[in-house]
Design an enzyme around this catalytic site. Structure first.
Site, PDB file in Angstrom:
ATOM      1  N   ARG A   1      13.955  53.607  51.903  1.00 18.21           N
ATOM      2  CA  ARG A   1      14.947  53.480  52.978  1.00 18.21           C
ATOM      3  C   ARG A   1      15.700  52.157  52.908  1.00 18.21           C
ATOM      4  O   ARG A   1      16.133  51.625  53.940  1.00 18.21           O
ATOM      5  CB  ARG A   1      14.318  53.651  54.362  1.00 18.21           C
ATOM      6  CG  ARG A   1      13.429  54.869  54.519  1.00 18.21           C
ATOM      7  CD  ARG A   1      14.040  56.113  53.945  1.00 18.21           C
ATOM      8  NE  ARG A   1      13.180  57.282  54.098  1.00 18.21           N
ATOM      9  CZ  ARG A   1      13.483  58.466  53.575  1.00 18.21           C
ATOM     10  NH1 ARG A   1      14.565  58.638  52.842  1.00 18.21           N
ATOM     11  NH2 ARG A   1      12.687  59.479  53.772  1.00 18.21           N
TER      12      ARG A   1
ATOM     13  N   LYS B   1      -0.861  52.473  57.257  1.00 20.56           N
ATOM     14  CA  LYS B   1      -0.354  53.807  57.604  1.00 20.56           C
ATOM     15  C   LYS B   1      -1.451  54.763  57.164  1.00 20.56           C
ATOM     16  O   LYS B   1      -1.681  54.934  55.960  1.00 20.56           O
ATOM     17  CB  LYS B   1       0.953  54.072  56.853  1.00 20.56           C
ATOM     18  CG  LYS B   1       1.458  55.511  56.959  1.00 20.56           C
ATOM     19  CD  LYS B   1       2.857  55.668  56.346  1.00 20.56           C
ATOM     20  CE  LYS B   1       3.342  57.110  56.384  1.00 20.56           C
ATOM     21  NZ  LYS B   1       4.711  57.270  55.879  1.00 20.56           N
TER      22      LYS B   1
ATOM     23  N   GLU C   1       1.773  61.666  57.059  1.00 19.54           N
ATOM     24  CA  GLU C   1       2.631  62.114  55.959  1.00 19.54           C
ATOM     25  C   GLU C   1       1.914  62.056  54.610  1.00 19.54           C
ATOM     26  O   GLU C   1       2.439  61.552  53.630  1.00 19.54           O
ATOM     27  CB  GLU C   1       3.909  61.285  55.910  1.00 19.54           C
ATOM     28  CG  GLU C   1       4.721  61.380  57.190  1.00 19.54           C
ATOM     29  CD  GLU C   1       6.068  60.672  57.118  1.00 19.54           C
ATOM     30  OE1 GLU C   1       6.139  59.628  56.468  1.00 19.54           O
ATOM     31  OE2 GLU C   1       7.020  61.176  57.724  1.00 19.54           O
TER      32      GLU C   1
ATOM     33  N   ARG D   1      -0.723  51.714  62.371  1.00 13.80           N
ATOM     34  CA  ARG D   1       0.471  52.424  62.844  1.00 13.80           C
ATOM     35  C   ARG D   1       0.097  53.728  63.561  1.00 13.80           C
ATOM     36  O   ARG D   1      -0.858  54.402  63.186  1.00 13.80           O
ATOM     37  CB  ARG D   1       1.402  52.733  61.676  1.00 13.80           C
ATOM     38  CG  ARG D   1       1.917  51.485  61.013  1.00 13.80           C
ATOM     39  CD  ARG D   1       2.800  51.803  59.830  1.00 13.80           C
ATOM     40  NE  ARG D   1       4.170  52.105  60.178  1.00 13.80           N
ATOM     41  CZ  ARG D   1       4.831  53.170  59.734  1.00 13.80           C
ATOM     42  NH1 ARG D   1       4.249  54.072  58.976  1.00 13.80           N
ATOM     43  NH2 ARG D   1       6.090  53.359  60.067  1.00 13.80           N
TER      44      ARG D   1
ATOM     45  N   ARG E   1       5.941  68.002  67.753  1.00 12.87           N
ATOM     46  CA  ARG E   1       5.696  66.751  67.020  1.00 12.87           C
ATOM     47  C   ARG E   1       5.835  65.520  67.928  1.00 12.87           C
ATOM     48  O   ARG E   1       5.119  64.531  67.769  1.00 12.87           O
ATOM     49  CB  ARG E   1       6.688  66.657  65.847  1.00 12.87           C
ATOM     50  CG  ARG E   1       6.696  65.275  65.212  1.00 12.87           C
ATOM     51  CD  ARG E   1       7.523  65.238  63.952  1.00 12.87           C
ATOM     52  NE  ARG E   1       7.785  63.859  63.555  1.00 12.87           N
ATOM     53  CZ  ARG E   1       8.592  63.499  62.580  1.00 12.87           C
ATOM     54  NH1 ARG E   1       9.234  64.404  61.879  1.00 12.87           N
ATOM     55  NH2 ARG E   1       8.779  62.234  62.277  1.00 12.87           N
TER      56      ARG E   1
ATOM     57  N   ASP F   1      11.356  59.657  65.339  1.00 11.45           N
ATOM     58  CA  ASP F   1      11.484  58.843  64.132  1.00 11.45           C
ATOM     59  C   ASP F   1      12.800  58.092  64.031  1.00 11.45           C
ATOM     60  O   ASP F   1      13.692  58.519  63.306  1.00 11.45           O
ATOM     61  CB  ASP F   1      11.320  59.759  62.900  1.00 11.45           C
ATOM     62  CG  ASP F   1      11.119  58.968  61.630  1.00 11.45           C
ATOM     63  OD1 ASP F   1      11.022  57.739  61.720  1.00 11.45           O
ATOM     64  OD2 ASP F   1      11.059  59.583  60.555  1.00 11.45           O
TER      65      ASP F   1
ATOM     66  N   GLU G   1      18.227  53.976  58.143  1.00 11.32           N
ATOM     67  CA  GLU G   1      17.872  55.258  57.531  1.00 11.32           C
ATOM     68  C   GLU G   1      18.623  56.422  58.178  1.00 11.32           C
ATOM     69  O   GLU G   1      19.103  57.321  57.495  1.00 11.32           O
ATOM     70  CB  GLU G   1      16.353  55.481  57.659  1.00 11.32           C
ATOM     71  CG  GLU G   1      15.906  56.840  57.160  1.00 11.32           C
ATOM     72  CD  GLU G   1      14.399  57.071  57.313  1.00 11.32           C
ATOM     73  OE1 GLU G   1      13.687  56.146  57.764  1.00 11.32           O
ATOM     74  OE2 GLU G   1      13.948  58.182  56.981  1.00 11.32           O
TER      75      GLU G   1
HETATM   76  C1  BDP Z   1      10.191  57.938  58.133  1.00 15.76           C
HETATM   77  C2  BDP Z   1      10.737  57.684  56.778  1.00 15.76           C
HETATM   78  C3  BDP Z   1       9.689  57.541  55.719  1.00 15.76           C
HETATM   79  C4  BDP Z   1       8.611  56.591  56.180  1.00 15.76           C
HETATM   80  C5  BDP Z   1       8.058  57.046  57.514  1.00 15.76           C
HETATM   81  C6  BDP Z   1       7.087  56.036  58.118  1.00 15.76           C
HETATM   82  O1  BDP Z   1      11.588  58.757  56.443  1.00 15.76           O
HETATM   83  O2  BDP Z   1      10.312  57.098  54.553  1.00 15.76           O
HETATM   84  O3  BDP Z   1       7.598  56.524  55.250  1.00 15.76           O
HETATM   85  O4  BDP Z   1       9.079  57.169  58.436  1.00 15.76           O
HETATM   86  O5  BDP Z   1       7.513  55.328  59.008  1.00 15.76           O
HETATM   87  O6  BDP Z   1      11.190  57.507  58.987  1.00 15.76           O
HETATM   88  O7  BDP Z   1       5.939  55.965  57.729  1.00 15.76           O
END
Ligand code: BDP
Length: 724
Positions: free
Chosen positions: A187, A306, A310, A343, A355, A384, A412
């Site tokens: 990003r 993190k 994801e 986080r 979500r 987000d 982003e």
């Molecule tokens: C999202 C982004 C991604 C990040 C994720 C995060 O698209 O690239 O890894 O957040 O904050 O906004 O972990």
């Protein structure tokens, strides 16, 4: 031959002069080449005739050098320093312990109130003379005081009655770099990562020093060097040596280094077969890791993590909780005074609930369970970093947890580094939002500054927009977002207008014919981007993965909550996500007073209308327009606002150099083109559901919906690594 030589000489001379004259943005807001008005210059020159500057530490050294540099640049004087406080001093810069009791008495300042990082700048009568004193408890306070003093000069502030007492309202004020070890930046839209890992630790790029100066000037005191989607390699000895070299550069500027720790590192680089936080081998591995890091970097800040988000590893892989994971790392860091920043950005494809509700549901039950040296870092909104989101319901809901704010400075979802969007306006909106958590007036700012619940630690992080572009941030005006983030980290109660004003004066000049219109343009720019991208509470309509441009039609991604159609839910009846009590009931995560307002279509602010409600196309908006017409008009308004920005920039052309003018003008024209793209693509697509014509003020789309759908950008910048 002679002629050729002369020709080359003249050519080199002219190249030299051109590059010396053309401001390229490298100096950021530390622009000391501007000339304040002559009476101000005189005033500051007088003050600089005899300066006592206590000088016995690295922090004080760099502060003194900065003062010299700034005064030389703006006043043209070489400051005369004396090494003992004397009658002749016109400016005295010293910590409390080094200040004469008489001066302390005259200052009449409560040093306790400014803590370790605060400072005082005061004009006093001393021995029959008017002098200026900059004082603090600690050296770092002097550093911040000196930077403030220089800004006062940049802003042409009269010194005669100056009396500033200031200190940061938050403990941790950090940048989060989403920088990968191969120097790509997730990003990131301003070039590659600043950190040249291959040449470190031996080669210290001047950029590292200037980065630290810029951060110190706004009070940032921590930096996470690597991406939240981390490689465990950063924790290996080879990289730690490089990290230590950076920490050495940043230390005199009051900046601590932090690293993102990959939860599975014990497996990947430690040779263990598990990363289970309750396994004693794993715990020992982290304890040893922490000891080794602190041997190399005695003031290491700690880990950012993190986890179970994801696809990233985390304690849940072993049926453990966020608390198990965070506290295990916190125990390893605690003996060294390090912290864990955990986080809360989690959501799962296996969780069928909205979500927007998932982070709250996962974290709030753990309130009070995290160790004192853990901070839970939450994004400003529940989805987000969208152009507009309501504040995250976790703010106010975890009174017994150190809850930290995460903003995204890199754009982003706000046009990358090509769109002029002044983000402090967005940040301010979030910080001023009233959570009602502990009654009326419990704003998000008060939640994170700890003034209500008195947490052990407070903090704020901004995902950096910095890269190795010559001007650091790609768009010259994106520098204002870095600056503004820092200022709000120092004081989350500041207004975005004050910040825009400061930044413009420090970066460009003090001419009100320039400042006023440009400030206005900045302050309106955030609403413009909301209008042309995601009006009336729409969100997450971005094209897949790269998030460049519109993709509201995307519905084929494996995880439902990655599809824009999941968020807008447009159909023949209307559009929007029903998060009211008749829908996903995300509203219930807010305090009653807030939930109540968001819950009904009539009381919900229109800025969040489609965030919380699925609304019929013919619903009447407050301005009397139907939803369909109103939505279309918002998109058009956004485009018109960008045209207005271009006109404003044109009108201030005389106040900037040709190069500065051109650069921003070209960028604004790209922004206009892309604003139209957003409007046209979105409206054509939504029209397939509303089945209504565009209202008359809408400029006809330039291309067909099929055309917009066909656009592909496999090499758009900032795409994340291949793991997804
Ligand atoms: C999202 C982004 C991604 C990040 C994720 C995060 O698209 O690239 O890894 O957040 O904050 O906004 O972990």
């Amino acid at each position: 031959m002679k002629h050729i030589k002369l020709g080359i000489f003249i050519f080199l001379l002219s190249v030299g002069t051109i590059s010396a004259q053309v401001p390229n943005g490298y100096n950021l807001w530390l622009n000391y080449s501007q000339k304040p008005n002559s009476s101000i210059i005189k005033e500051y020159q007088k003050v600089s005739t005899s300066v006592y500057f206590q000088n016995e530490s690295d922090v004080l050294n760099v502060s003194r050098e900065e003062l010299k540099r700034g005064l030389k640049g703006m006043l043209g004087v070489d400051v005369l320093f004396s090494d003992a406080i004397s009658k002749s001093n016109t400016l005295i810069i010293a910590t409390k312990n080094n200040l004469h009791q008489d001066i302390q008495n005259t200052l009449e300042t409560n040093y306790k109130s400014i803590g370790d990082e605060g400072f005082i700048i005061k004009s006093i009568q001393f021995k029959g003379k008017q002098i200026i004193v900059i004082s603090a408890n600690q050296d770092v306070g002097i550093l911040y005081g000196v930077f403030r003093f220089l800004r006062l000069l940049q802003m042409e502030t009269d010194l005669s009655t100056i009396h500033i007492i200031d200190s940061p309202k938050l403990d941790l004020r950090m940048l989060n770099h989403w920088d990968n070890l191969d120097r790509t930046v997730e990003r990131g839209y301003a070039g590659f990562s600043l950190w040249n890992w291959q040449k470190l630790p031996d080669f210290i790029d001047q950029r590292y020093i200037d980065y630290a100066r810029a951060n110190a000037s706004i009070g940032i005191n921590g930096t996470v060097l690597n991406n939240v989607n981390a490689s465990a390699l950063i924790l290996t000895p080879m990289y730690l040596e490089k990290v230590a070299a950076l920490a050495n550069v940043f230390r005199p500027y009051g900046i601590k280094v932090y690293l993102t720790a990959r939860f599975s590192a014990p497996i990947e680089i430690g040779g263990l077969d598990t990363a289970d936080p309750l396994n004693s081998e794993v715990q020992n591995w982290w304890n040893t890791m922490a000891s080794n890091i602190y041997k190399a970097i005695p003031d290491f800040g700690g880990f950012l993590v993190k986890a179970n988000s994801e696809g990233q590893p985390g304690p849940q892989n072993y049926n453990r909780t966020h608390v198990d994971g965070a506290n295990m790392l916190a125990k390893a860091l605690q003996p060294h005074n390090g912290v864990v920043i955990w986080r809360s950005f989690v959501y799962s494809e296996h969780d069928v609930t909205d979500r927007a509700k998932q982070a709250y549901s996962e974290f709030v039950p753990f309130d009070g369970k995290f160790m004192d040296n853990v901070l839970v870092q939450s994004k400003n909104g529940p989805i987000d970093f969208q152009p507009r989101e309501p504040f995250h319901p976790m703010f106010g809901a975890m009174p017994n947890t150190n809850l930290m704010m995460e903003f995204q400075i890199t754009q982003e979802y706000l046009g990358f580094s090509t769109h002029l969007v002044f983000l402090p306006k967005l940040f301010e909106e979030v910080l001023k939002a009233d959570t009602y958590a502990q009654g009326k007036g419990t704003t998000v700012a008060k939640v994170i500054d700890g003034s209500i619940t008195k947490p052990k630690l407070t903090g704020i992080a901004g995902v950096s927009n910095i890269g190795n572009d010559i001007n650091w941030t790609g768009h010259p005006f994106a520098q204002a977002n870095w600056y503004g983030f820092g200022r709000l980290a120092w004081n989350p109660h500041l207004s975005s207008e004050t910040i825009a004003d400061e930044w413009l004066r420090a970066t460009y000049c003090n001419n009100s014919k320039f400042i006023e219109p440009v400030k206005n343009m900045m302050l309106n720019s955030r609403e413009a981007v909301v209008n042309y991208m995601n009006p009336l509470g729409l969100h997450h309509l971005f094209d897949t993965n790269h998030h460049y441009g519109p993709g509201p039609w995307v519905s084929n991604l494996s995880r439902p909550e990655w599809n824009p159609t999941y968020y807008h839910k447009a159909d023949e009846n209307g559009i929007g996500f029903n998060r009211s009590s008749t829908g996903s009931n995300a509203v219930e995560q807010y305090a009653n007073e807030v939930a109540h307002v968001f819950n009904t279509v009539e009381t919900c602010p229109e800025d969040y209308l489609l965030w919380f409600h699925h609304v019929p196309w013919d619903y009447k908006l407050k301005n009397g327009e139907s939803l369909w017409n109103g939505l279309a008009l918002k998109y058009q308004e956004g485009v018109n606002q960008v045209s207005q920005m271009i006109a404003t920039w044109n009108a201030v052309k005389p106040y900037v150099s040709e190069a500065e003018y051109k650069e921003v003008d070209m960028l604004l024209n790209i922004q206009l083109k892309e604003a139209k793209w957003w409007k046209d693509a979105s409206l054509l697509y939504f029209q397939t559901f509303s089945k209504q014509p565009f209202p008359k003020d809408i400029v006809k789309p330039e291309k067909s919906l099929e055309y917009y759908k066909s656009l592909k950008f496999p090499f758009a910048p900032g795409i994340r690594p291949h793991w997804d």
